[in-house]
Design a protein around this motif. Structure first.
Motif, PDB file in Angstrom:
ATOM      1  N   ILE A  97       0.519  -1.227   0.216  1.00 45.95           N
ATOM      2  CA  ILE A  97       0.047  -0.239  -0.131  1.00 45.95           C
ATOM      3  C   ILE A  97       0.719   1.138  -0.086  1.00 45.95           C
ATOM      4  N   GLU A  98       0.328   2.310  -1.202  1.00 49.39           N
ATOM      5  CA  GLU A  98       1.366   3.329  -0.976  1.00 49.39           C
ATOM      6  C   GLU A  98       0.188   4.600  -0.710  1.00 49.39           C
TER       7      GLU A  98
ATOM      8  N   PRO B 186      -6.525  10.237  -0.634  1.00 50.35           N
ATOM      9  CA  PRO B 186      -7.885  10.344  -0.652  1.00 50.35           C
ATOM     10  C   PRO B 186      -8.895   9.483  -1.295  1.00 50.35           C
ATOM     11  N   LEU B 187      -9.434   8.447  -0.925  1.00 58.85           N
ATOM     12  CA  LEU B 187     -10.254   7.732  -1.827  1.00 58.85           C
ATOM     13  C   LEU B 187     -11.504   8.460  -2.219  1.00 58.85           C
ATOM     14  N   ARG B 188     -12.016   7.988  -2.819  1.00 63.02           N
ATOM     15  CA  ARG B 188     -13.380   8.597  -4.224  1.00 63.02           C
ATOM     16  C   ARG B 188     -13.979   8.115  -4.936  1.00 63.02           C
ATOM     17  N   GLY B 189     -14.726   8.029  -5.010  1.00 61.29           N
ATOM     18  CA  GLY B 189     -16.270   7.649  -5.943  1.00 61.29           C
ATOM     19  C   GLY B 189     -16.721   6.635  -5.477  1.00 61.29           C
TER      20      GLY B 189
ATOM     21  N   ALA C 143      -4.938   2.071   8.174  1.00 62.69           N
ATOM     22  CA  ALA C 143      -3.706   2.480   8.944  1.00 62.69           C
ATOM     23  C   ALA C 143      -2.896   2.758   6.710  1.00 62.69           C
ATOM     24  N   GLY C 144      -2.330   1.745   6.903  1.00 65.19           N
ATOM     25  CA  GLY C 144      -1.502   1.721   5.706  1.00 65.19           C
ATOM     26  C   GLY C 144      -2.626   3.052   4.716  1.00 65.19           C
ATOM     27  N   LEU C 145      -3.349   2.894   4.504  1.00 67.34           N
ATOM     28  CA  LEU C 145      -3.873   3.707   3.349  1.00 67.34           C
ATOM     29  C   LEU C 145      -3.265   5.229   3.823  1.00 67.34           C
ATOM     30  N   ALA C 146      -3.530   5.855   5.248  1.00 64.77           N
ATOM     31  CA  ALA C 146      -3.629   6.803   5.854  1.00 64.77           C
ATOM     32  C   ALA C 146      -2.327   7.019   6.137  1.00 64.77           C
TER      33      ALA C 146
ATOM     34  N   ARG D 178      -3.703   3.524  -3.756  1.00 63.90           N
ATOM     35  CA  ARG D 178      -2.644   2.832  -4.015  1.00 63.90           C
ATOM     36  C   ARG D 178      -2.317   0.890  -3.184  1.00 63.90           C
ATOM     37  N   ILE D 179      -2.769   0.628  -4.044  1.00 63.15           N
ATOM     38  CA  ILE D 179      -2.768  -0.866  -3.156  1.00 63.15           C
ATOM     39  C   ILE D 179      -2.526  -1.788  -3.964  1.00 63.15           C
ATOM     40  N   GLN D 180      -1.752  -2.787  -4.134  1.00 61.12           N
ATOM     41  CA  GLN D 180      -1.724  -3.925  -4.774  1.00 61.12           C
ATOM     42  C   GLN D 180      -1.586  -5.605  -3.787  1.00 61.12           C
TER      43      GLN D 180
END
Ligand code: EPZ
Length: 430
Positions: free
Chosen positions: A6-7, A11-14, A389-392, A422-424
């Motif tokens: 995760i980078e 911000p999550l959008r959509g 936590a990783g997303l933030a 940004r996660i893979q």
């Protein structure tokens, strides 16, 4: 074993659609054992846990087919009422086949589930409830062996509360068993979770006479036979809450469709208290609403105590803690359902969170920022907290052992990517 890379910082959008509830699907699938008619369930999510339950039903002798987006279960008379250990050990919720098997076949053998990462998972209340309905229960080499005298249970009044309050799957087991018992059953201190209400809806559509589901007192008038039925699984309030916490933690702006907002008040009250904006844009069906979630500043602190429904759900505790590690103040989280459910604390600490555990409580001292780090998933909801936590966080977070996440979220990374994360997922070759 797969892992997520995760980078943080996007911000999550959509917009995304909430899937069917895992915790409703498991007892709904088990309830199909109560009849030889076809039970068609629409909206069962494709998860490790639901696949295990389907494997278990096939091992019992059910025929399962996929028809037009539904799972159809046919539990013919030839089914063998035995849930073997090699499947039960992979998913402790398998215990919820016990009541339906005993009611339908007059006997059942189900391997005792072990504990799990969030604590011992006793089933004493399940057994107490079934014994109240007349079942003779013995333990044999790790299996629960249950027999109904003369092949049929008898209705009774049973108090199902334990030291930690009600039991969700214990209520499901006893409610299912009571549908085919002779006479009336009253379950006092029943679980009030929305998943129990959904199960009661299916049972009623099969011809059962159930009233009071959603309240602490459920009454079941036994019938001789149940029929097949069609049913749509309620949306997953825990997946919805997880996505709301992720949107808030990343200071995003996300719209959830098919959101069971009406079942989430204890959680949404806390989100609003810490500054999250929640707009219900369509509440024609409060179990399948469209809800917009946004936050454009640091969340505030709050106090949380997990309780049986309608209290704050223990299954959203880890995700909310991850959000509160970024709050501008101290929060206190008390876990009343599974006092050991804090395996995420040490891993969040690796990312710079300041959390102080004291018995069944944790004090979360909010920080301006988290720093990405390699962390280890330990159980389903703790892992979801680590993803949030990783997303933030600033930088890269690697969440190892994401098989825990796959138990309760259908390709979570794909949902998050569709929301600008940004996660893979990568194969961990080590
Ligand atoms: C259900 O588990 C959920 N699982 C859990 O979600 C959830 O955390 C839990 O309810 C509480 O809400 C499913 O629905 C498949 P309980 P369940 O019986 O029914 C004690 C997730 O993350 N207890 O309501 O097994 C028990 O130790 C999972 O999706 C007894 O003492 O939980 C706990 O402290 C994790 N004796 C409390 O009651 C018993 O016989 C609540 O457990 C049964 C339970």
């Amino acid at each position: 074993m797969d892992r997520f890379i995760i980078e943080g910082g996007s911000p999550l959008r959509g917009t995304t659609r909430v899937r069917g509830s895992k915790n409703a699907s498991l007892p709904l699938l088990a309830a199909a054992l109560l009849t030889e008619g076809p039970v068609s369930l629409r909206g069962v999510p494709d998860l490790a846990d639901t696949r295990n339950m389907r494997r278990l039903l096939e091992a019992i002798g059910c025929e399962l087919t996929a028809e037009a987006g539904s799972v159809v279960v046919r539990a013919g008379a030839g089914a063998s009422p035995h849930a073997p250990y090699e499947i039960v050990r992979t998913m402790r919720a398998s215990i919820c086949v016990l009541g339906p098997l005993l009611a339908r076949f007059g006997r059942a053998r189900v391997a005792l589930p072990g504990g799990c990462a969030i604590g011992p998972r006793p089933v004493d209340l399940h057994l107490k409830g079934l014994e109240a309905l007349g079942a003779a229960i013995t333990l044999d080499s790790g299996d629960v062996v249950a027999e109904a005298p003369r092949g049929r249970l008898r209705g009774a009044t049973v108090f199902l509360g334990g030291a930690m309050g009600s039991t969700v799957l214990g209520t499901a087991n006893v409610m299912c068993a009571a549908t085919l018992a002779e006479g009336v059953t009253v379950i006092e201190s029943a679980a009030c979770e929305p998943e129990i209400v959904d199960l009661a809806r299916l049972l009623s559509s099969m011809g059962a006479r159930v009233s009071g589901a959603g309240s602490p007192r459920i009454t079941v008038e036994g019938v001789d036979l149940l029929e097949g039925a069609d049913h749509t699984v309620i949306p997953d309030r825990i997946e919805a809450g997880t996505l709301m916490a992720a949107a808030a933690a990343t200071r995003g702006d996300v719209t959830l469709e098919n959101c069971p907002i009406d079942t989430m008040l204890a959680f949404t009250v806390k989100l609003r208290e810490i500054g999250v904006t929640l707009d219900i844009k369509d509440d024609s069906d409060p179990l399948r609403s469209t809800v917009r979630v946004c936050l454009d500043e640091r969340p505030g602190p709050t106090e949380i105590t997990t309780q049986p429904h309608p209290g704050f759900p223990t299954d959203l505790q880890a995700q909310t803690m991850a959000l509160l590690t970024l709050a501008d103040g101290h929060s206190v989280i008390t876990e009343k359902i599974f006092p050991e459910r804090f395996l995420h604390v040490a891993e969040l600490g690796r990312m710079g969170a300041k959390i102080f555990r004291q018995g069944g409580s944790a004090v979360v001292s909010g920080e301006q920022r988290l720093i990405g780090a390699p962390v280890m998933a330990s159980d389903l909801r703790a892992s979801a907290g680590l993803v949030i936590a990783g997303l933030a966080a600033e930088g890269t977070t690697i969440v190892n052992r994401v098989y825990h996440i796959d138990r309760g979220y259908q390709r979570l990374e794909e949902t998050l990517v569709s929301l600008n994360a940004r996660i893979q997922r990568t194969e961990d070759s080590s």
